[in-house]
Design a protein around this motif. Structure first.
Motif, PDB file in Angstrom:
ATOM      1  N   GLU A   1     -36.868  29.888  34.559  1.00 15.49           N
ATOM      2  CA  GLU A   1     -36.511  29.822  33.141  1.00 15.49           C
ATOM      3  C   GLU A   1     -36.507  31.223  32.525  1.00 15.49           C
ATOM      4  O   GLU A   1     -36.506  31.380  31.313  1.00 15.49           O
TER       5      GLU A   1
ATOM      6  N   ASP B   1     -22.100  16.450  56.910  1.00 16.76           N
ATOM      7  CA  ASP B   1     -23.106  15.454  56.522  1.00 16.76           C
ATOM      8  C   ASP B   1     -24.497  16.044  56.772  1.00 16.76           C
ATOM      9  O   ASP B   1     -24.673  16.913  57.624  1.00 16.76           O
ATOM     10  N   ARG B   2     -25.457  15.560  55.995  1.00 20.40           N
ATOM     11  CA  ARG B   2     -26.864  15.917  56.208  1.00 20.40           C
ATOM     12  C   ARG B   2     -27.142  17.412  56.080  1.00 20.40           C
ATOM     13  O   ARG B   2     -27.921  17.971  56.857  1.00 20.40           O
ATOM     14  N   PHE B   3     -26.521  18.040  55.086  1.00 20.41           N
ATOM     15  CA  PHE B   3     -26.810  19.436  54.777  1.00 20.41           C
ATOM     16  C   PHE B   3     -27.811  19.456  53.626  1.00 20.41           C
ATOM     17  O   PHE B   3     -27.498  19.049  52.514  1.00 20.41           O
ATOM     18  N   ASP B   4     -29.027  19.891  53.916  1.00 18.70           N
ATOM     19  CA  ASP B   4     -30.033  19.993  52.853  1.00 18.70           C
ATOM     20  C   ASP B   4     -29.768  21.255  52.050  1.00 18.70           C
ATOM     21  O   ASP B   4     -29.589  22.341  52.625  1.00 18.70           O
ATOM     22  N   TYR B   5     -29.767  21.109  50.728  1.00 14.92           N
ATOM     23  CA  TYR B   5     -29.414  22.250  49.897  1.00 14.92           C
ATOM     24  C   TYR B   5     -30.181  22.214  48.588  1.00 14.92           C
ATOM     25  O   TYR B   5     -30.319  21.155  47.968  1.00 14.92           O
ATOM     26  N   LYS B   6     -30.690  23.356  48.182  1.00 11.67           N
ATOM     27  CA  LYS B   6     -31.388  23.437  46.904  1.00 11.67           C
ATOM     28  C   LYS B   6     -31.137  24.777  46.235  1.00 11.67           C
ATOM     29  O   LYS B   6     -31.354  25.820  46.838  1.00 11.67           O
ATOM     30  N   GLN B   7     -30.664  24.740  45.014  1.00 11.93           N
ATOM     31  CA  GLN B   7     -30.621  25.959  44.202  1.00 11.93           C
ATOM     32  C   GLN B   7     -31.484  25.707  42.982  1.00 11.93           C
ATOM     33  O   GLN B   7     -31.322  24.703  42.291  1.00 11.93           O
ATOM     34  N   SER B   8     -32.455  26.593  42.756  1.00 16.55           N
ATOM     35  CA  SER B   8     -33.338  26.378  41.609  1.00 16.55           C
ATOM     36  C   SER B   8     -33.498  27.681  40.844  1.00 16.55           C
ATOM     37  O   SER B   8     -33.654  28.758  41.431  1.00 16.55           O
ATOM     38  N   TYR B   9     -33.440  27.558  39.539  1.00 14.60           N
ATOM     39  CA  TYR B   9     -33.470  28.728  38.660  1.00 14.60           C
ATOM     40  C   TYR B   9     -34.812  28.851  37.965  1.00 14.60           C
ATOM     41  O   TYR B   9     -35.421  27.842  37.591  1.00 14.60           O
TER      42      TYR B   9
ATOM     43  N   LEU C   1     -20.868  26.918  50.626  1.00 13.56           N
ATOM     44  CA  LEU C   1     -20.280  25.833  49.833  1.00 13.56           C
ATOM     45  C   LEU C   1     -19.435  24.934  50.722  1.00 13.56           C
ATOM     46  O   LEU C   1     -19.474  23.705  50.608  1.00 13.56           O
TER      47      LEU C   1
ATOM     48  N   SER D   1     -29.445  35.513  35.528  1.00 14.65           N
ATOM     49  CA  SER D   1     -30.376  34.462  35.927  1.00 14.65           C
ATOM     50  C   SER D   1     -31.001  34.782  37.286  1.00 14.65           C
ATOM     51  O   SER D   1     -30.539  35.658  38.011  1.00 14.65           O
TER      52      SER D   1
ATOM     53  N   GLN E   1     -21.637  22.748  52.608  1.00 18.64           N
ATOM     54  CA  GLN E   1     -22.155  21.709  51.704  1.00 18.64           C
ATOM     55  C   GLN E   1     -21.132  20.597  51.504  1.00 18.64           C
ATOM     56  O   GLN E   1     -21.472  19.414  51.507  1.00 18.64           O
ATOM     57  N   LEU E   2     -19.851  20.990  51.341  1.00 13.27           N
ATOM     58  CA  LEU E   2     -18.842  19.999  50.972  1.00 13.27           C
ATOM     59  C   LEU E   2     -18.322  19.215  52.158  1.00 13.27           C
ATOM     60  O   LEU E   2     -17.864  18.092  51.997  1.00 13.27           O
TER      61      LEU E   2
END
Lengths: 454, 454
Positions: free
Chosen positions: A187, A177-185, A170, A288, A173-174
């Motif tokens: 269903e 610069d240029r930090f690629d980030y993906k969280q995907s859940y 985190l 989840s 991320q904060l």
């Protein structure tokens, strides 16, 4: 080589194993963990009770010399045991004779790793919640959850092994610069349930496993499934993977009557073995399922993300811990190669591991469909039979995808994914051959596969 | 309908326009902005100096009655003016006669919107940095950047229009389960440069635009490009879109000599018009280009993300602001439809807008390739000629993708994307016809397109 001050944030499975590797290299290692010492008071980490250890994980444990010790407290599962709705079962081997994945206790394994870490000179600090990080300074701030005392941990290099919801990540991320980030859940969520041992009787004074112990049990039901893994106490931990919304779903099954009605119709043979079903269902959370991908994993030579903090995956290939342990093995190799020059190590680590962790993340999501649906499809069962036969005859030409992932730690996940796609394309052509149901084990089919492999 | 307390976090273009819409509906609106009041002291928001307004944006401004006022301070750009490396130019119209996109000043537009908002009864609070959010309570915490005073804003509903790095969105990411989130960066950055007006002379006492004013200028150079948009003061703001790493790149061009040498060889006609190039290049930042996708955009009926906070996109379709203004139009329509029942409004808003913001995000990334590379390809130029001819003759059968996105606010972005893909597939077949370079305007080609459209 110089001994350095190393901090690890997160004393889960990967952080604990990593600390041993680093201490054995002669570094001074401090591990900071948000939770209390689970060895003093067995508490849940809000995670699964048991895990499937396979060869990438074993390799990680072998590197610190405790594979044999752990194997004694693991239960080999030689294949999937499929339970159909009408009560029939069907066994699908996970590999060749002698190959198995091992059901181990997450908490038990974590405790053994922490014990060994302390023996290796690692210092653990429990109840230390990471409240902030100064990336450039290489320092991490903690608050003790009991005393509320604030401390700062300064280190030459810090490893973030603090899981899918990493505080270290985190901060990257904060503040970069240029930090690629993906969280995907997904269903879908999961809920843990329990099958206790069959009660002791005079004939059977120690109780017994209520189901075949050397298998991973699956009740595949299309878009959802129940699974069960054996524990050393002869119970099984069951996990229901189930939609959050829709019909059926966790939202829909909101009364005991609705839930029991559904379970009795859907998993009749399992329900009979679950005396605490209603209590478990309504007191255990519906958790989840997240996939996390990010890049870069490092900040200069100061911080490195590893394990779930760098690449959290869904559990359907049983590879989350195995992948994290492989991270430790790879890091250790890179420290050998670069003589502990951490700038080079971190850069090489993230470049090497990223394509592999991306691959297992995608494989894990795809395997959910296989487990909950395809395993009960006659075409799929036929496909597995053809693959097994061919790979037994031509072990150099065809290692089934599951075996590449599970039993072949020398094959990177990214190669396994690519090979698996090729194999799947070939098998789809084979399954389209006329009369394949009858002549699947014929020389013609074998010749056809050989032709496609060229 | 009941008047409610509404908070907006972020007084940028979308937040300011939104505040007017909401105040006009009779609600009490407070807007909290981290920066000082840009009307008192024109400061940069760290963003582009000018923007291209097109029909979705105009529709947003028309809804609050200030389109005409803004049009007076915008400069219509009727097409792309391509500058090749050997100094030739080539004009490609952006649409039909009379159609244009408008270069407007970001700061100027924002000031006009804030003035109108205050006239409509909106209260602005500047220098108020959002430090935290209590989602369930519907409250937002602020710290005044000058007085350091802490305040809490309580509202019936709060709108997060605080941009690509939204504090509201971060809070949703950190404190809710199952929040899908992705931030992805291009490997390219941008740097703003300047072409001043041609100096005043006796013949030309007010100075003059150094280039054609009614065009968006592009110097396409394969994997990078320079563009220029006109300003009301007769200058142009140029933007170099350029790789961060590699050859050439911002990292490589790190001395004045290397940079000038490169510019003179690559943009010879532009360099002559850029007296402050070296100063601009080394004092202006190399900024990154991010796409943000997330879901859901709301938390109950308490918080809603809009504009870049919900869907930040790269600038290559000139649609970031236009899409954000369309958000305001859609929200306003949904408030009509659901009589300001915000639970229904928020749910309908995110469901309706998500596929459209995803579509424009993908179109924007794809358009970078078109602008920097394809626009100078003879095949592409031919394709545009065929499309233009055909769409003029059959305006009901073919609206070019650029026109759907830019001039057709009644066509949702997601439909434009889908139609555009179909058109592209047809045009690839047409371009493959033998002799197409010679007979592109023939009846046969027309018949061929009509056939594919069936």
């Amino acid at each position: 080589m110089q001994s350095k001050n190393l901090n690890i944030i997160g004393a889960g499975l990967v952080g604990s194993l990593l600390s041993i590797y680093l201490a054995k290299r002669g570094h001074k290692v401090n591990v900071f963990e948000r939770r209390p010492d689970i060895r003093k008071n067995r508490i849940s980490a809000g995670k699964s009770i048991n895990l499937a250890l396979s060869d990438r994980g074993w390799k990680g444990l072998e590197g610190v010399g405790i594979a044999d010790e752990i194997k004694k407290v693991g239960i080999p599962m030689k294949g999937r045991l499929i339970h159909t709705q009408d009560g029939k079962t069907n066994f699908q081997a996970y590999g060749k004779d002698g190959q198995a994945i091992y059901s181990v206790s997450r908490g038990g394994l974590n405790c053994v790793l922490m014990d060994l870490a302390e023996k290796s000179g690692v210092t653990f600090h429990f109840n230390e919640k990471c409240t902030g990080i100064d990336l450039a300074a290489g320092s991490s701030h903690f608050e003790n959850t009991e005393t509320k005392k604030q401390t700062t941990g300064q280190a030459d290099h810090t490893f973030g092994t603090d899981g899918a919801f990493s505080a270290v990540r985190l901060q990257i991320q904060l503040s970069t610069d240029r930090f690629d980030y993906k969280q995907s859940y997904l269903e879908y969520g999961y809920k843990e349930l329990r099958i206790p041992p069959v009660p002791r009787t005079l004939q059977n004074p120690s109780g017994e496993f209520a189901l075949e112990q050397h298998a991973l049990h699956i009740w595949p039901r299309g878009n959802f499934m129940l699974i069960a893994l054996p524990n050393m106490d002869k119970s099984f931990t069951c996990t229901l993977f189930f939609p959050f919304e829709g019909k059926p779903s966790f939202t829909e099954l909101n009364t005991e009557e609705k839930m029991l009605h559904f379970f009795e119709a859907t998993f009749p043979d399992a329900v009979r073995l679950m005396p605490t079903l209603a209590k478990d269902y309504f007191s255990n959370p519906s958790s989840s399922l997240v996939t996390v991908k990010c890049f870069p994993w490092s900040y200069q030579d100061k911080f490195l993300l590893m394990g779930d903090a760098a690449h959290a995956i869904v559990p359907f290939y049983g590879q989350g811990m195995n992948c994290g342990f492989e991270d430790c093995v790879v890091l250790n190799q890179l420290m050998d190669k670069h003589s502990d020059d951490m700038k080079s190590v971190f850069a090489a680590f993230e470049t090497t591991r990223k394509p592999n962790s991306d691959a297992i993340a995608d494989l894990a999501v795809a395997n959910f469909v296989e487990m909950r649906d395809r395993v009960s499809d006659p075409k799929f069962i036929l496909q597995k039979k053809i693959e097994t036969l061919f790979s037994q005859k031509y072990p150099d030409k065809w290692i089934p995808l599951y075996s590449m992932v599970t039993y072949s730690p020398h094959i990177p996940y990214s190669i396994a994914l690519k090979e698996g796609e090729k194999q799947e394309a070939i098998m789809q052509k084979i399954l389209a051959l006329p009369g394949i149901e009858r002549n699947w084990d014929s020389a013609e089919v074998e010749a056809e596969i050989l032709k496609y492999l060229k």
